[in-house]
Each structure stands twice: as C-alpha cells, then as structure tokens.
Scaffold this motif. Structure first.
Motif, PDB file in Angstrom:
ATOM      1  N   GLU A 176       0.831  -1.200   0.000  1.00 19.99           N
ATOM      2  CA  GLU A 176       0.000   0.000   0.000  1.00 19.99           C
ATOM      3  C   GLU A 176       0.870   1.255   0.000  1.00 19.99           C
ATOM      4  OE1 GLU A 176      -2.775  -0.201   3.251  1.00 19.99           O
ATOM      5  OE2 GLU A 176      -3.660  -2.053   2.499  1.00 19.99           O
ATOM      6  N   LEU A 177       1.924   1.252   0.808  1.00 18.78           N
ATOM      7  CA  LEU A 177       2.832   2.393   0.858  1.00 18.78           C
ATOM      8  C   LEU A 177       3.513   2.606  -0.489  1.00 18.78           C
ATOM      9  CD1 LEU A 177       4.311   4.638   2.389  1.00 18.78           C
ATOM     10  CD2 LEU A 177       5.956   2.920   3.135  1.00 18.78           C
ATOM     11  N   LEU A 178       3.995   1.521  -1.091  1.00 17.51           N
ATOM     12  CA  LEU A 178       4.641   1.639  -2.394  1.00 17.51           C
ATOM     13  C   LEU A 178       3.660   2.132  -3.457  1.00 17.51           C
ATOM     14  CD1 LEU A 178       6.870  -1.564  -2.400  1.00 17.51           C
ATOM     15  CD2 LEU A 178       7.630   0.817  -2.222  1.00 17.51           C
ATOM     16  N   SER A 200       1.815   6.576  -6.861  1.00 22.55           N
ATOM     17  CA  SER A 200       0.784   7.555  -7.213  1.00 22.55           C
ATOM     18  C   SER A 200       1.320   8.972  -7.078  1.00 22.55           C
ATOM     19  CB  SER A 200      -0.453   7.391  -6.318  1.00 22.55           C
ATOM     20  OG  SER A 200      -1.102   6.186  -6.577  1.00 22.55           O
ATOM     21  N   SER A 201       2.071   9.206  -6.008  1.00 21.97           N
ATOM     22  CA  SER A 201       2.662  10.532  -5.790  1.00 21.97           C
ATOM     23  C   SER A 201       3.649  10.880  -6.887  1.00 21.97           C
ATOM     24  CB  SER A 201       3.367  10.588  -4.439  1.00 21.97           C
ATOM     25  OG  SER A 201       2.452  10.374  -3.394  1.00 21.97           O
ATOM     26  N   GLU A 213       1.262  17.881 -10.878  1.00 18.57           N
ATOM     27  CA  GLU A 213       0.154  18.021  -9.936  1.00 18.57           C
ATOM     28  C   GLU A 213       0.615  18.104  -8.475  1.00 18.57           C
ATOM     29  OE1 GLU A 213      -2.224  14.602 -10.775  1.00 18.57           O
ATOM     30  OE2 GLU A 213      -2.926  15.391 -12.685  1.00 18.57           O
ATOM     31  N   GLY A 214       1.895  18.131  -8.236  1.00 16.77           N
ATOM     32  CA  GLY A 214       2.396  18.156  -6.869  1.00 16.77           C
ATOM     33  C   GLY A 214       2.317  19.540  -6.240  1.00 16.77           C
ATOM     34  N   ILE A 215       2.570  19.590  -4.933  1.00 19.25           N
ATOM     35  CA  ILE A 215       2.620  20.873  -4.222  1.00 19.25           C
ATOM     36  C   ILE A 215       3.958  20.975  -3.502  1.00 19.25           C
ATOM     37  CG2 ILE A 215       0.109  21.021  -3.948  1.00 19.25           C
ATOM     38  CD1 ILE A 215       0.433  20.116  -1.047  1.00 19.25           C
TER      39      ILE A 215
END
Length: 83
Positions: free
Chosen positions: A48-50, A55-56, A64-66
């Motif tokens: 799940e973490l991977l 996704s990030s 799309e990052g901040i």
C-alpha cells in the motif's frame, strides 16, 4: 500436494518459527506460498505504501504536486496537536 496436506502443521510451525514463507510446489513448479498472517499483513502495508509513493510520483510527473511547505502547512492545519 499430498505431502503438504500431511505435513501442514509442521509447515505452519516452520513459518511461525522462521518468519520465512514456505513455497509449495506441484510438479516442480511453485504454485502457492504459505506465510504467517503477520508477515502477510506487513507485506500488504508495504505494498500500500509503495502504491501511494507511485501515485505521488505519477502526480509529480504530471505537475500536480505541491511544495513541501504548502503540504506541511495543510497537514498542520488538519492536525493542530503536531504544532
């Protein structure tokens, strides 16, 4: 497979003791894996973490990052006890 059925208790003890999975074969090929429930849960959490990391990375690649500071500010607003 008949060996697995006859020795299941032994394999479960082995998995519990060694914390390592047992690969079950049929005709010389791996067909299943026996592992402890805690190891399975840990593996699920890691996957799940991977998945979240991937996704990030995909979001960042699309622009799309901040910024870090913006993310930190948003987090601190949601969790005030962290200040």
């Amino acid at each position: 497979m008949s060996e697995v059925r006859n020795a299941m208790a032994s394999y479960i003890k082995q998995v519990h003791k060694t914390k390592r999975p047992v690969i079950i074969t049929q005709h010389g090929k791996g067909v299943a894996v026996l592992l402890s429930a805690s190891e399975f849960e840990a593996m699920q959490k890691k996957m799940e973490l991977l998945s979240d990391v991937q996704s990030s990375l995909n979001q960042l690649a699309k622009g799309e990052g901040i910024l870090h500071q913006e993310a930190k500010d948003k987090l601190l607003k949601r969790v005030p006890q962290c200040r």
